[in-house]
Design an enzyme around this catalytic site. Structure first.
Site: not given
Ligand code: H2U
Length: 362
Positions: A64, A156, A302, A169
């Site tokens: 992003a 998650n 834990h 991830h």
């Molecule tokens: P979740 O699937 O648990 O939402 O985690 C994905 C994380 O990856 C999310 O916190 C980050 C989102 O902000 N992310 C980035 O930092 N950059 C990206 O280009 C895509 C997703």
């Protein structure tokens, strides 16, 4: 008015105390009208591609913030582009009003990819690959733990749990303060240690080993139980057999056997409802940061797995109504959940070829 019947925990409602939260959970086993064996609709898991050109977490893709995710081969960690905590932010003004308390919050948020392929999960990864994840977690704990008081690693998994990205991830949020769960646990573990002279989770692990009722996996270094006070139907806790305060203190052999335990546990979860099992999981250990050389003998490292599924791949437990307004409640007893999980195979229902080789067991 007291009943004339003799108490049977598999039949009679009762409340159980969680000594790590200082909270109670209501158990209502008599509501289990239909025991296990009812028809369960299997969920058709979508098979993901190994590489998705539009997923910013895949090797070689753009994130992003315009940065390139390198062509990583094991794990890859980067700063979250949408962090909930920033390292530098102004502090709120001091106030003596107990009804309007504020305090400063600083921190750092990272994302860690477990594997270059999008279509694997911990259940399907090789144990050697999971060891790489554990090693990277330890590196992050050491690095972020130098500055920050609490480093929360959490995964998650699955859209049902609000996971926004299908690539394997986790996230790591490091904060300048102890979050609520950690704060309560720190106080209760410390109180217990002062009264009993032993770490609470060491005593608990030893008693669970003797009672045997809630054990899901038992190997040389680790014990997995459905805790006595579990709220989520198939909640589990991963406890070390030998006292260790933080993840970063695990020996190489403890790391290797933890990888096996994680793989087995996630395989059992997938096998339970024949789906790629959703959950939130994470690790808790003694606080870190500049004060971390204070005595934390009362802390035991834990893991906690909190899966939302109740009766099938599609039926989710909702924390709503009484649970939000009064206290958590469950029907299936923790002992019944543990027995169900203990009896599940270590062989993955869909990808048996990924299962642990007998010579890896310990
Ligand atoms: P979740 O699937 O648990 O939402 O985690 C994905 C994380 O990856 C999310 O916190 C980050 C989102 O902000 N992310 C980035 O930092 N950059 C990206 O280009 C895509 C997703």
């Amino acid at each position: 008015m007291a009943s004339s019947q003799t108490f049977d925990p598999t039949e009679h409602q009762h409340i159980r105390y969680n000594p790590l939260k200082g909270e109670w959970v209501l158990i209502s086993p008599h509501r289990m009208k239909r025991p296990w064996g009812g028809h369960v609709e299997p969920l058709e898991d979508d098979d993901l591609p190994e590489y998705d050109p539009s997923n910013p977490l895949c090797p070689g893709n753009t994130r992003a913030n315009g940065e390139l995710t390198p062509k990583y081969e094991k794990t890859f960690c980067f700063d979250n582009d949408f962090p909930a905590l920033l390292e530098d932010a102004p502090s709120p003004p001091k106030s003596d009003d107990p009804l309007f308390c504020m305090d400063s919050a600083r921190g750092k948020c990272k994302v860690m990819c477990f594997h270059p392929k999008s279509n694997v999960t911990i259940a399907l990864m090789k144990t050697s690959e999971i060891v790489e994840v554990i090693k990277q977690w330890i590196n992050e704990m050491l690095d972020l733990g130098r500055k920050w008081t609490w480093v929360q690693i959490f995964e998650n998994r699955g859209a049902l749990m609000g996971c926004s990205n299908a690539h394997p991830h986790c996230q790591i949020w490091a904060s300048s303060y102890l979050p609520n769960e950690a704060r309560a646990k720190d106080r209760l573990l410390s109180d217990y240690y002062r009264k009993k002279g032993n770490p609470l989770l060491v005593d608990y692990m030893q008693k669970e080993l003797l009672k045997k009722e809630r054990i899901v996996i038992d190997n040389r270094d680790w014990l997995v139980v459905v805790p006595f006070w579990a709220v989520w139907p198939f909640e589990t806790m991963v406890l070390p057999k030998k006292q260790v305060q933080r993840m970063q203190n695990l020996t190489k052999t403890q790391q290797e056997s933890l990888a096996i335990v994680m793989k087995k546990l996630c395989t059992k979860y997938d096998n339970l409802f024949k789906c790629s099992f959703p959950y939130s999981m994470g690790w808790h250990g003694a606080p870190t940061g500049p004060d971390s050389n204070k005595d934390c003998s009362y802390w035991t490292f834990h893991g906690i797995y909190l899966p939302p599924l109740l009766r099938s791949a599609n039926i989710k437990k909702h924390i709503a109504g009484y649970e939000l307004l009064a206290q958590p409640q469950r029907d299936l007893t923790p002992e019944q959940a543990a027995e169900k999980m203990r009896n599940l195979s270590d062989l993955h229902y869909k990808h048996p070829e990924t299962s642990i080789y007998p010579d890896e067991e310990n």
